[in-house]
Design a protein around this motif. Sequence first.
Motif, PDB file in Angstrom:
ATOM      1  N   THR A  83       0.851  -1.196   0.000  1.00  0.00           N
ATOM      2  CA  THR A  83       0.000   0.000   0.000  1.00  0.00           C
ATOM      3  C   THR A  83       0.880   1.237   0.000  1.00  0.00           C
ATOM      4  OG1 THR A  83      -1.709  -1.195   1.247  1.00  0.00           O
ATOM      5  CG2 THR A  83      -1.875   1.219   1.174  1.00  0.00           C
TER       6      THR A  83
ATOM      7  N   LYS B 244      -4.089   4.121   2.429  1.00  0.00           N
ATOM      8  CA  LYS B 244      -3.548   4.140   3.795  1.00  0.00           C
ATOM      9  C   LYS B 244      -4.592   4.661   4.776  1.00  0.00           C
ATOM     10  CE  LYS B 244       1.141   5.156   2.241  1.00  0.00           C
ATOM     11  NZ  LYS B 244       2.170   6.217   2.201  1.00  0.00           N
TER      12      LYS B 244
ATOM     13  N   VAL C 165       0.840   4.484  10.111  1.00  0.00           N
ATOM     14  CA  VAL C 165       0.185   3.887   8.950  1.00  0.00           C
ATOM     15  C   VAL C 165       0.034   4.903   7.826  1.00  0.00           C
ATOM     16  CG1 VAL C 165      -1.929   2.778   8.107  1.00  0.00           C
ATOM     17  CG2 VAL C 165      -1.026   2.204  10.371  1.00  0.00           C
ATOM     18  N   THR C 166      -0.339   6.119   8.164  1.00  0.00           N
ATOM     19  CA  THR C 166      -0.586   7.122   7.127  1.00  0.00           C
ATOM     20  C   THR C 166       0.650   7.920   6.762  1.00  0.00           C
ATOM     21  OG1 THR C 166      -1.364   8.611   8.885  1.00  0.00           O
ATOM     22  CG2 THR C 166      -3.030   7.379   7.659  1.00  0.00           C
TER      23      THR C 166
ATOM     24  N   VAL D 146       3.193   0.673   3.308  1.00  0.00           N
ATOM     25  CA  VAL D 146       2.600  -0.229   4.297  1.00  0.00           C
ATOM     26  C   VAL D 146       2.481  -1.603   3.638  1.00  0.00           C
ATOM     27  CG1 VAL D 146       0.607  -0.707   5.756  1.00  0.00           C
ATOM     28  CG2 VAL D 146       1.316   1.667   5.358  1.00  0.00           C
TER      29      VAL D 146
ATOM     30  N   THR E  43       5.125  -1.253   8.583  1.00  0.00           N
ATOM     31  CA  THR E  43       5.353   0.044   7.944  1.00  0.00           C
ATOM     32  C   THR E  43       6.853   0.180   7.730  1.00  0.00           C
ATOM     33  OG1 THR E  43       5.519   1.252  10.056  1.00  0.00           O
ATOM     34  CG2 THR E  43       3.331   1.063   9.049  1.00  0.00           C
TER      35      THR E  43
END
Length: 247
Positions: free
Chosen positions: A48, A54, A67-68, A73, A157
């Motif tokens: 991702t 995300k 995560v963002t 990811v 990540t």
Amino acid sequence: MTEDLKMRRTIRKYKNEEIPEGLLNELLETAFRTSTTGNMQLYSVIITRDNDNKQKLAPAHFNQPTVTTAPVVLTFCADFNRFIKWCELRNAKPGYDNFQSFFTAAIDAMIVAQQFCTAAELCGLGICYLGTTTYNAPQIIEVLNLPKYVIPVTTITVGYPEIIPPQVERLPLEANIHYETYKDYTPEDIDRLYYEKESLSENRQFITENNKETLAQVFTDVRYPKANNEHFSEVFLDIIKKQGFKF
């Protein structure tokens, strides 16, 4: 090389710098050379990079900022879907819709994930394991459109570290090693092995902040309480069954 690996840290904050596709593919190819049960390669990895995707994944990981903000990811999945399809197309009758098969695929996926992390860190990247993957597997399955016989087991990540944090403590070597047979721990052993961990100022602060008497209570009452463990166990077991595995 062992000294480099012993100095590793978990990295949650990354530079705003993309990982070249060639490097990422090289790291994944390296990971895919690790050991696997029967050379069946019972895993898949969902990459991702897209920011919108995300954002869709973030709630499943309790909106952890890593995560963002991470460039990439990676969701590592136990995957019997591909192997079962191959068997069926080759006039072979698969018998892999069971606990043993799921657990075998989960082991494969985790070994690959760790091999990827080791290779990435040796190339100057930082990684963070997200244990939330098994807590909220149903949401992840929906976001990533995972078919029957595919279960997410861990998320990584990865990116170039923005800062290098201090290392977290580890128990002394003797806490984890048993010679020839398992030697159970006496109360005196537990006191000795956990003394340094319990003495650290940051861990004493956790006790104070959470209004607890001991560090162990922070784990049992706050971080990983029984009610949560039972709830997420039920959720994960239910989705594994819905994905086709019989227990």
